[in-house]
Design an enzyme around this catalytic site. Structure first.
Site, short mmCIF file in Angstrom:
data_model
loop_
_atom_site.label_atom_id
_atom_site.label_comp_id
_atom_site.label_asym_id
_atom_site.label_seq_id
_atom_site.Cartn_x
_atom_site.Cartn_y
_atom_site.Cartn_z
N ILE A 8 0.90 -1.15 0.08
CA ILE A 8 -0.16 -0.05 0.07
C ILE A 8 0.78 1.22 -0.06
CG2 ILE A 8 -1.74 1.46 1.63
CD1 ILE A 8 -2.95 -1.51 2.22
N ASN A 48 -3.45 1.36 -11.38
CA ASN A 48 -3.37 0.25 -11.00
C ASN A 48 -4.29 -0.80 -11.75
OD1 ASN A 48 -2.78 -1.69 -8.95
ND2 ASN A 48 -4.73 -1.31 -7.94
N HIS A 63 -6.86 -3.95 -10.74
CA HIS A 63 -7.29 -4.87 -9.55
C HIS A 63 -8.30 -5.79 -10.03
CE1 HIS A 63 -8.79 -5.15 -5.29
NE2 HIS A 63 -10.03 -5.23 -5.67
N THR A 73 -5.34 6.84 -6.01
CA THR A 73 -5.54 8.07 -4.85
C THR A 73 -5.09 7.44 -3.54
OG1 THR A 73 -7.95 7.56 -4.63
CG2 THR A 73 -7.56 8.97 -6.11
C1 GRF Z 1 -3.38 -9.40 -10.87
O1 GRF Z 1 -4.70 -10.24 -10.75
C2 GRF Z 1 -3.83 -8.11 -10.48
O2 GRF Z 1 -5.29 -7.86 -10.90
C3 GRF Z 1 -3.55 -7.98 -8.91
O3 GRF Z 1 -2.51 -8.76 -8.75
C4 GRF Z 1 -2.55 -9.69 -9.67
C5 GRF Z 1 -1.00 -9.73 -10.50
O4 GRF Z 1 -0.78 -10.70 -11.49
N1 GRF Z 1 -3.42 -6.53 -8.72
P1 GRF Z 1 0.39 -10.67 -12.14
O5 GRF Z 1 1.70 -10.47 -11.35
O6 GRF Z 1 0.20 -9.53 -13.23
O7 GRF Z 1 0.64 -11.94 -12.99
#
Ligand code: GRF
Length: 208
Positions: free
Chosen positions: A92, A107, A109, A141
């Protein structure tokens, strides 16, 4: 030519999709560096194979979150990035860090935000009986997983899904929307209107 720094913590499959899209679509951008907080992140090896500079800022070597953030910010700033892309970066980031790179951090998610911020998104979607799941690319943010949404992709949740099968289906979509969103950023094609991210007319937008 925009300069992009990508932050990872692990596998790096999203990193791979961004690097490949940058080359294949001839973005007016270069991946200046890949930075990891974990020395063993598999994505570092891929970056090295591609000839991209790699840096490690190991969070375990810092006594406080602030000290880690400050070292990370200095490392990143040395590449003067226009865009900072978090791709499976599992720390974080504090308010000072986010302020320093405000408007330039994105990012991905693995949920349809604003649902399921935080960890274990697929498990929680299954437990909640969701019929669809997905992924979100958003601006970062100070509030974790809450910034303005740039792009989303939706997948069905199937009756016999496990956390793993759902994660796989979502990840395949992540690899499409993250390059799409970053291409928009690289081309300065995003603007914010009434708190919502808009994409400039004429930009390719896939409904996923
Ligand atoms: C992905 O599912 C992404 O959405 C999340 O962490 C995972 C990372 O996977 N934040 P990778 O390292 O890109 O394969």
């Amino acid at each position: 030519m925009k300069s992009i720094v990508i932050l990872i913590s692990g596998r790096g499959s999203n990193l791979r999709s961004l690097v490949q899209a940058c080359a294949a679509q001839a973005w007016p951008a270069r991946i200046a560096a890949v930075v990891s907080n974990r020395p063993d992140a598999a994505g570092l090896e891929f970056a090295r194979e591609c000839g991209i500079a790699t840096r490690i800022v190991n969070h375990r070597e810092f006594a406080t979150r602030e000290a880690f953030d400050a070292a990370l910010a200095e490392t990143i700033a040395s590449y003067a990035p226009d865009i900072l892309a978090l791709a499976g970066f599992m720390r974080i980031l504090g308010a000072d860090f986010v302020r320093r790179f405000a408007g330039r951090i994105v990012n991905i998610h693995p949920s349809l935000l604003p649902a399921f911020t935080g960890l274990h998104t697929h498990q929680r979607a299954l437990q909640a009986g969701c019929k669809v799941a997905g992924a979100t690319v958003h601006f970062v943010t100070h509030e974790v997983d809450h910034g303005p949404i740039i792009a989303q992709a939706v997948v069905p949740v199937l009756p016999d899904d496990t956390e793993e099968t759902l994660a796989q289906r979502v990840l395949a979509r992540e690899h499409l929307i993250y390059p799409m969103a970053l291409a928009w950023l690289v081309r300065d094609a995003l603007y914010i209107e009434n708190g919502s991210v808009r994409v400039a007319t004429g930009e390719a937008q896939w409904l996923l």
